[in-house]
Design a protein around this motif. Structure first.
Motif, PDB file in Angstrom:
ATOM      1  N   GLN A 228      22.509  46.186 -54.987  1.00 14.59           N
ATOM      2  CA  GLN A 228      22.020  45.092 -55.828  1.00 14.59           C
ATOM      3  C   GLN A 228      20.550  45.236 -56.193  1.00 14.59           C
ATOM      4  O   GLN A 228      19.992  44.346 -56.832  1.00 14.59           O
ATOM      5  CB  GLN A 228      22.210  43.752 -55.098  1.00 14.59           C
ATOM      6  CG  GLN A 228      23.653  43.408 -54.782  1.00 14.59           C
ATOM      7  CD  GLN A 228      23.770  42.158 -53.947  1.00 14.59           C
ATOM      8  OE1 GLN A 228      22.964  41.910 -53.045  1.00 14.59           O
ATOM      9  NE2 GLN A 228      24.766  41.341 -54.254  1.00 14.59           N
ATOM     10  N   ASN A 229      19.916  46.339 -55.789  1.00 15.26           N
ATOM     11  CA  ASN A 229      18.470  46.452 -55.928  1.00 15.26           C
ATOM     12  C   ASN A 229      18.114  47.779 -56.605  1.00 15.26           C
ATOM     13  O   ASN A 229      18.206  48.855 -55.993  1.00 15.26           O
ATOM     14  CB  ASN A 229      17.816  46.360 -54.546  1.00 15.26           C
ATOM     15  CG  ASN A 229      16.309  46.206 -54.609  1.00 15.26           C
ATOM     16  OD1 ASN A 229      15.633  47.006 -55.242  1.00 15.26           O
ATOM     17  ND2 ASN A 229      15.793  45.179 -53.941  1.00 15.26           N
ATOM     18  N   ARG A 232      15.229  49.851 -54.838  1.00 19.18           N
ATOM     19  CA  ARG A 232      15.689  50.648 -53.698  1.00 19.18           C
ATOM     20  C   ARG A 232      16.511  51.845 -54.164  1.00 19.18           C
ATOM     21  O   ARG A 232      16.412  52.935 -53.615  1.00 19.18           O
ATOM     22  CB  ARG A 232      16.496  49.781 -52.735  1.00 19.18           C
ATOM     23  CG  ARG A 232      15.633  48.881 -51.850  1.00 19.18           C
ATOM     24  CD  ARG A 232      16.509  48.118 -50.845  1.00 19.18           C
ATOM     25  NE  ARG A 232      15.692  47.472 -49.830  1.00 19.18           N
ATOM     26  CZ  ARG A 232      15.054  46.311 -49.992  1.00 19.18           C
ATOM     27  NH1 ARG A 232      15.160  45.675 -51.159  1.00 19.18           N
ATOM     28  NH2 ARG A 232      14.328  45.794 -49.016  1.00 19.18           N
TER      29      ARG A 232
END
Length: 299
Positions: A228-229, A232
């Motif tokens: 979800q990032n 990252r």
């Protein structure tokens, strides 16, 4: 690895290590030059290192054993390695054991963990690689301090090419050159090395530039919520590319969600470890992941 040592090379291994102490190898033992024979060659004794035995410091009094958590290769579905995690013989967790570690007993605790990991791995019939955590600040002289590990490997007929030594980036190393000497010594003997918790500690890329290991284990903080990032994802992707350029394998650890497994696979990372795949097993090994790692399920 290019420099793999098999069991027929033990005499050479011990000769190189013990030569630091003035010993020479002979067919059935090691002899101090010009002194009486020391009955310590391949007779599978427990304490070969007189330097270690005479080293100042307190003994570690707690009884310990090991749990093992697998690192899976999702391309093959097989175990790449089992990481040894210290536990109390009575089942206490690592945190409770580490509370008993002091500056005075750190060295003997580190030595005990190495020996115990090899012993328990042999008892449970481990056939994969064995990953052992070690404390660089507990190693005073790499060639001396590795002797008991070699002795344990020989005693339990554990091929040293299957041993990986992990050192954590979280522990601040007092002397980077000392760490480099440790890694070079271990590599010469035939061990593999890994930086644990990469991205969470004191040095980051500076440490990787100074010490190029065989593996880098990405810290849980970089993995959490990866799917979800995008930030990252970008960091992990670039780290994987950098490690590929350096010839370093990347392991993603601390994986707790199937979505994280899928996101990591899309980024080309195939070596994975975490509760989503398998929890640590007390004095046992687990060879099958808790989720389906078939290509259709992961990607």
């Amino acid at each position: 690895m290019e420099n793999i040592w098999h069991i027929e090379n033990w005499s050479e291994v011990f000769n190189r290590v013990f030569s630091f102490w003035g010993y020479t190898a002979e067919p059935r033992g090691y002899y101090p030059r010009g002194k009486r024979r020391l009955n310590m060659s391949l007779s599978k004794q427990d304490s070969p290192c007189q330097h270690c035995a005479s080293r100042p410091g307190a003994a570690f009094e707690e009884e310990i054993t090991m749990a093992f958590q697998p690192i899976f290769d999702i391309e093959t579905g097989e175990v790449f390695a089992q990481e040894a995690l210290v536990r109390g013989k009575d089942g206490r967790g690592a945190g409770q054991i580490f509370e008993k570690v002091t500056d005075e007993n750190r060295y003997r605790f580190d030595q005990l963990c190495r020996k115990t990991a090899i012993e328990v791995a042999t008892q449970v019939g481990m056939t994969s690689a064995l990953s052992i955590n070690f404390m660089p600040n507990a190693v005073y002289e790499p060639s001396h301090c590795i002797a008991q590990t070699l002795w344990a490997a020989d005693k339990y007929d554990f091929d040293i090419s299957r041993i990986i030594f992990e050192f954590t980036e979280v522990e601040k190393v007092r002397d980077t050159q000392h760490l480099i000497n440790i890694i070079e010594t271990y590599r010469e003997i035939g061990f593999r090395t890994a930086i644990d918790d990469f991205g969470a500690g004191f040095s980051g890329l500076n440490l990787l530039a100074d010490v190029v290991p065989d593996l880098v284990k990405l810290d849980r903080h970089l993995i959490a919520g990866l799917h979800q990032n995008r930030v990252r994802q970008a960091i992990v992707k670039r780290t994987k590319q950098l490690c590929d350029d350096l010839g370093v394998n990347v392991v993603a650890e601390g994986i707790e969600l199937c979505e994280e497994v899928e996101a990591l696979a899309e980024l080309g990372i195939t070596l994975m470890q975490g509760y989503c795949l398998a929890r640590p097993q007390f004095e046992q090994i687990k060879s099958v992941p808790d989720i389906d790692l078939s290509v259709g399920s992961v990607r």
